[in-house]
Design a protein around this motif. Sequence first.
Motif, PDB file in Angstrom:
ATOM      1  N   ARG A 154       0.854  -1.190   0.000  1.00 16.22           N
ATOM      2  CA  ARG A 154       0.000   0.000   0.000  1.00 16.22           C
ATOM      3  C   ARG A 154       0.890   1.240   0.000  1.00 16.22           C
ATOM      4  NH1 ARG A 154      -5.047  -0.572   4.015  1.00 16.22           N
ATOM      5  NH2 ARG A 154      -6.464  -0.991   2.315  1.00 16.22           N
ATOM      6  N   ASP A 155       1.407   1.572  -1.156  1.00 16.85           N
ATOM      7  CA  ASP A 155       2.319   2.685  -1.301  1.00 16.85           C
ATOM      8  C   ASP A 155       1.523   3.942  -1.647  1.00 16.85           C
ATOM      9  OD1 ASP A 155       4.086   4.437  -3.188  1.00 16.85           O
ATOM     10  OD2 ASP A 155       5.482   3.225  -2.013  1.00 16.85           O
ATOM     11  N   GLU A 156       1.615   4.965  -0.815  1.00 15.66           N
ATOM     12  CA  GLU A 156       0.832   6.186  -1.016  1.00 15.66           C
ATOM     13  C   GLU A 156       1.170   6.869  -2.340  1.00 15.66           C
ATOM     14  OE1 GLU A 156      -0.228  10.448   1.071  1.00 15.66           O
ATOM     15  OE2 GLU A 156       1.069   9.044   2.120  1.00 15.66           O
ATOM     16  N   PHE A 157       2.455   6.932  -2.687  1.00 20.34           N
ATOM     17  CA  PHE A 157       2.805   7.568  -3.947  1.00 20.34           C
ATOM     18  C   PHE A 157       2.201   6.821  -5.123  1.00 20.34           C
ATOM     19  CE2 PHE A 157       5.430   7.717  -7.745  1.00 20.34           C
ATOM     20  CZ  PHE A 157       5.252   9.045  -8.087  1.00 20.34           C
ATOM     21  N   PHE A 158       2.239   5.489  -5.101  1.00 21.64           N
ATOM     22  CA  PHE A 158       1.677   4.725  -6.214  1.00 21.64           C
ATOM     23  C   PHE A 158       0.178   4.963  -6.343  1.00 21.64           C
ATOM     24  CE2 PHE A 158       0.344   0.859  -8.493  1.00 21.64           C
ATOM     25  CZ  PHE A 158       1.149   1.007  -9.621  1.00 21.64           C
TER      26      PHE A 158
ATOM     27  N   ARG B 111       0.534  12.603 -14.657  1.00 25.24           N
ATOM     28  CA  ARG B 111       1.360  11.507 -14.174  1.00 25.24           C
ATOM     29  C   ARG B 111       2.859  11.855 -14.259  1.00 25.24           C
ATOM     30  NH1 ARG B 111      -1.250   7.143 -16.145  1.00 25.24           N
ATOM     31  NH2 ARG B 111      -2.232   6.834 -14.148  1.00 25.24           N
ATOM     32  N   MET B 112       3.293  12.450 -15.355  1.00 21.64           N
ATOM     33  CA  MET B 112       4.708  12.823 -15.501  1.00 21.64           C
ATOM     34  C   MET B 112       5.114  13.846 -14.444  1.00 21.64           C
ATOM     35  SD  MET B 112       6.538  11.175 -17.507  1.00 21.64           S
ATOM     36  CE  MET B 112       7.955  12.226 -17.644  1.00 21.64           C
ATOM     37  N   ALA B 113       4.237  14.782 -14.157  1.00 19.56           N
ATOM     38  CA  ALA B 113       4.533  15.788 -13.128  1.00 19.56           C
ATOM     39  C   ALA B 113       4.705  15.114 -11.770  1.00 19.56           C
ATOM     40  CB  ALA B 113       3.435  16.844 -13.078  1.00 19.56           C
ATOM     41  N   LEU B 114       3.866  14.140 -11.477  1.00 14.88           N
ATOM     42  CA  LEU B 114       3.985  13.410 -10.215  1.00 14.88           C
ATOM     43  C   LEU B 114       5.315  12.656 -10.144  1.00 14.88           C
ATOM     44  CD1 LEU B 114       0.376  11.950  -9.882  1.00 14.88           C
ATOM     45  CD2 LEU B 114       1.438  13.617  -8.358  1.00 14.88           C
ATOM     46  N   VAL B 115       5.663  11.955 -11.212  1.00 14.82           N
ATOM     47  CA  VAL B 115       6.915  11.189 -11.237  1.00 14.82           C
ATOM     48  C   VAL B 115       8.107  12.129 -11.077  1.00 14.82           C
ATOM     49  CG1 VAL B 115       8.442   9.809 -12.712  1.00 14.82           C
ATOM     50  CG2 VAL B 115       6.012   9.229 -12.537  1.00 14.82           C
ATOM     51  N   ASN B 116       8.099  13.229 -11.819  1.00 14.38           N
ATOM     52  CA  ASN B 116       9.228  14.167 -11.749  1.00 14.38           C
ATOM     53  C   ASN B 116       9.353  14.802 -10.370  1.00 14.38           C
ATOM     54  OD1 ASN B 116      10.128  13.695 -14.353  1.00 14.38           O
ATOM     55  ND2 ASN B 116       8.768  15.244 -15.225  1.00 14.38           N
ATOM     56  N   ARG B 117       8.221  15.149  -9.759  1.00 12.58           N
ATOM     57  CA  ARG B 117       8.255  15.733  -8.416  1.00 12.58           C
ATOM     58  C   ARG B 117       8.805  14.734  -7.405  1.00 12.58           C
ATOM     59  NH1 ARG B 117       2.998  16.580  -7.572  1.00 12.58           N
ATOM     60  NH2 ARG B 117       3.046  18.294  -9.034  1.00 12.58           N
ATOM     61  N   GLN B 118       8.354  13.488  -7.511  1.00 10.62           N
ATOM     62  CA  GLN B 118       8.825  12.454  -6.587  1.00 10.62           C
ATOM     63  C   GLN B 118      10.311  12.182  -6.808  1.00 10.62           C
ATOM     64  OE1 GLN B 118       6.669  11.512  -4.300  1.00 10.62           O
ATOM     65  NE2 GLN B 118       8.121  10.207  -3.236  1.00 10.62           N
ATOM     66  N   ARG B 119      10.731  12.147  -8.070  1.00 12.94           N
ATOM     67  CA  ARG B 119      12.149  11.930  -8.374  1.00 12.94           C
ATOM     68  C   ARG B 119      13.004  13.035  -7.747  1.00 12.94           C
ATOM     69  NH1 ARG B 119      11.881  11.738 -13.587  1.00 12.94           N
ATOM     70  NH2 ARG B 119      11.797   9.477 -13.724  1.00 12.94           N
ATOM     71  N   ARG B 120      12.590  14.292  -7.908  1.00 12.67           N
ATOM     72  CA  ARG B 120      13.337  15.405  -7.304  1.00 12.67           C
ATOM     73  C   ARG B 120      13.406  15.258  -5.786  1.00 12.67           C
ATOM     74  NH1 ARG B 120      10.404  18.234 -11.142  1.00 12.67           N
ATOM     75  NH2 ARG B 120       8.930  18.999  -9.579  1.00 12.67           N
TER      76      ARG B 120
END
Length: 168
Positions: free
Chosen positions: A92-96, A110-119
């Motif tokens: 149960r991963d909150e980010f996923f 979705r890309m914005a979420l991935v990029n924000r999490q990566r940063r």
Amino acid sequence: MRQSLLALLAKEPAHGYELKQALEAIFGGAYPSPNIGQIYVTLGRLEKDGYVRAVDVEQSNRPNKKVYYITAAGREALETWADEPTEGPRIRDEFFMKLVLAPMTGLSDRMALVNRQRRHYLSMMRDLDELAQRTDPDNRVALLLIEGAMLHLQADLDWLERCQEELP
């Protein structure tokens, strides 16, 4: 916190400030220093649960202090904790959940979420690297803790790449 305090008390009786100092000495800056209030609240709960007992020790030039001792029940709880495996990966991963559900609602790309999490992960990695540079090289415990956190972050970064590749 409970098991950490029980482990330290299994080694030797101590009062709250000694336990705080021991945690700081063992883990250095790699592990957030516990709040002394949190330590005493936890000790109170451990005492209520029968895992520790407190003895008032008189001091001539200071207020009395409570010294805590582990009980047989506390030692048994500590042994159980040491023998049980620790939880592994989280399903149960909150980010996923955000990554899958937020774009469905139109709230986020979705890309914005991935990029924000990566940063965020990369920033955490830099912070850990700086912490490792400041950590006493003889404190192998702290350095191993930092290394483990960095390896987990690297795995999370790799997983982000997979999510980016696999999700539309």
